[in-house]
Write a protein that holds these residues in place. Sequence first.
Motif, PDB file in Angstrom:
ATOM      1  N   UNK A 190      38.285  41.387  50.612  1.00  0.00           N
ATOM      2  CA  UNK A 190      39.688  41.354  50.171  1.00  0.00           C
ATOM      3  C   UNK A 190      39.953  42.922  50.123  1.00  0.00           C
ATOM      4  N   UNK A 191      41.186  43.244  50.288  1.00  0.00           N
ATOM      5  CA  UNK A 191      41.557  44.728  49.937  1.00  0.00           C
ATOM      6  C   UNK A 191      42.206  44.698  48.635  1.00  0.00           C
ATOM      7  N   UNK A 237      45.562  35.834  51.118  1.00  0.00           N
ATOM      8  CA  UNK A 237      46.857  36.529  51.358  1.00  0.00           C
ATOM      9  C   UNK A 237      47.256  36.572  49.839  1.00  0.00           C
ATOM     10  N   UNK A 238      46.919  35.446  48.956  1.00  0.00           N
ATOM     11  CA  UNK A 238      47.254  35.461  47.569  1.00  0.00           C
ATOM     12  C   UNK A 238      46.639  36.750  46.668  1.00  0.00           C
ATOM     13  N   UNK A 244      45.784  39.588  48.160  1.00  0.00           N
ATOM     14  CA  UNK A 244      46.493  40.785  48.425  1.00  0.00           C
ATOM     15  C   UNK A 244      47.541  40.838  47.525  1.00  0.00           C
ATOM     16  N   UNK A 245      48.384  39.587  47.324  1.00  0.00           N
ATOM     17  CA  UNK A 245      49.604  39.706  46.343  1.00  0.00           C
ATOM     18  C   UNK A 245      49.295  39.992  44.958  1.00  0.00           C
ATOM     19  N   UNK A 246      48.067  39.456  44.550  1.00  0.00           N
ATOM     20  CA  UNK A 246      47.855  39.419  43.171  1.00  0.00           C
ATOM     21  C   UNK A 246      47.312  40.919  42.770  1.00  0.00           C
TER      22      UNK A 246
END
Lengths: 290, 322
Positions: free
Chosen positions: A37-38, A96-97, A99-101
């Motif tokens: 993850x980024x 993608x979660x 990323x958002x977290x």
Amino acid sequence: MYSPAIIAEAVVNGLMTGAVYALIALGLTLVYGVLHIINFAHGALLTAAMFAVWVVYEALGLDPYLAILPLTPLFFGMGYAVQRFVIGPASHGNDSNILLVTLGLSIAIENALLAGFRSDTRTLNTDYGFQIVEFGPLLLSKPRLIGFGAAISVTVLLWLLLSRTDTGKAIRAVAKEKFGASLVGIDVAHVYAVTFGLGCACLAVAACLLMPTFYVNPRIGQAFVLVAFTIVVLGGMGSIPGALLGGLFIGVVESLCGLFLGDSLGQIGIFLIFILVLLVRPTGMFGAKA
Amino acid sequence: MTFRDIVPIIVLITLLAFVPVFITANTVLNFLVFTLIIALAAQGWNILGGFGGQFSFGHAAFFGTGAYAAALLQVRLGINPWIAFAIGAVAGAAVGWAIGYLSFRSGLRGSYFALVTLAFAEVLRILANAAAFTGGAAGVLIKLDVRPENFQFESRGAFFWIALALVGAVLVLTRWIERSRFGAQLVAVRENEAAAKALGVDTLRVKLGAITLSGAVTAAAGCLYAQYFLYVDASIAYGTWISVEAILAPIVGGLGTVFGPLVGAVALHGLSEITKLAAGSVPGIDLMVFGGLLVAAVAFAPEGILGLLRRSAQAKGAARHA
């Protein structure tokens, strides 16, 4: 137009800044390599670390270089807890979660710092902040030279940790094949958290090395994190030598762009490299084929 | 799409249109217009991010292009603001297509797509901040000249209606996307791009269509912003704040739903006003709450406020039948 001495000095200065950039990018690339993850909260965590350095200096009079000793384990622990108890559970294992977290965390941390410290820019007044070392025809800033040496040492230490210790072996195993790693008894959630902790520890060291010559305000992390993203993408996501070489390269590019284009346009070189690398070769110079 | 599909939209917009009749306080109308502008920008993001699953972290690129186009065309070239508005939206679509063409052609997705959009927005911000044509760091000031044909109005109510009409139009557009073949293909790309491709969906064309529409809508929000505040600079137009707002509202409201961005924008900005009232003028406190809310929404309410409402309605229905 520019004398060779000025250009040489810009290159050397770029290398010194680049080493600290590399250290910041190292934390990011490590987390990417293992968790895939980024971490968008990386910049905000760096800002938090820089404020921590400032606070211990103002409140306890602790020298920023000595502050490495307490702050590194502190940030390791904090990173461990954030991954284990916030990012991991909140993202339900969906990329993608995550990323958002991490984006949410970065906004929360950055603005908590803004609420706590206001938007003033702060510096440390150390007595060695402006000392210079003569090196042949070049005049080099002493704290930045120390930063260069320390950043390279930490990179080597981290590389040794990953390649020589059992923890390092477990981290590499999870990075390669997390299901297989869990089958042979590795606690994947723990390894994720340790990796995230190591990433934050890198930030604590970087913050201590930056503060003698740099300033801090609640938005400062954004500037560094985009540079760190560029380095990570350039060096290949997850690659440690890539992060080091990428960091040094970007440091020089920034320094030369600043010299030729002026301060306001100087940063554009970095972003153009970033976009080009993403578009042309997103696996970077050292990354494995995706 | 049938007429029945848009009845809820017509009802909602008609009801909202009466708000300026009852509320005339400038501060409240300011708040409402600003919230609608954010909702519009977020609706744009939702087309690409919500339906297409491509998370852009740089929608400021479109918002800023719209804002600068609207401002510069009238200030530098003397073009009528209404025409400048339309050109601004088209410019946003063009920037959307260009960014999409470059990044989707290279196969960027997920984190990589998020990063590259962020970088494009930053490049535009740095350029706008440095170029003389865009007024550099001082920005562009649109001359105050209150005439309807000049897109400037005596009352804030008029602006509210225009913003509301645009939001309504995009609600209809989003409903059409939801019901259309294009929308079905877009959702297929979101759910499983490889499978969609295997079934013969031209994924590149579908994604390009989504980012072009998305860019146009968010740019329209930017034009509206410039026209309402009569001022644009690089850190407003291309700043990360608008990229973040555009992501937050759909996620909090309901990702990939027609009403999600509007509900999210109203909820977030309502909450932000309440926090400001409660905490006084501490800077950053409202955004701190936004960040926490984003984490909480992903953790506990992945379908947003609309999802929570639907679930509680279903639970009530089940309780009644039991």
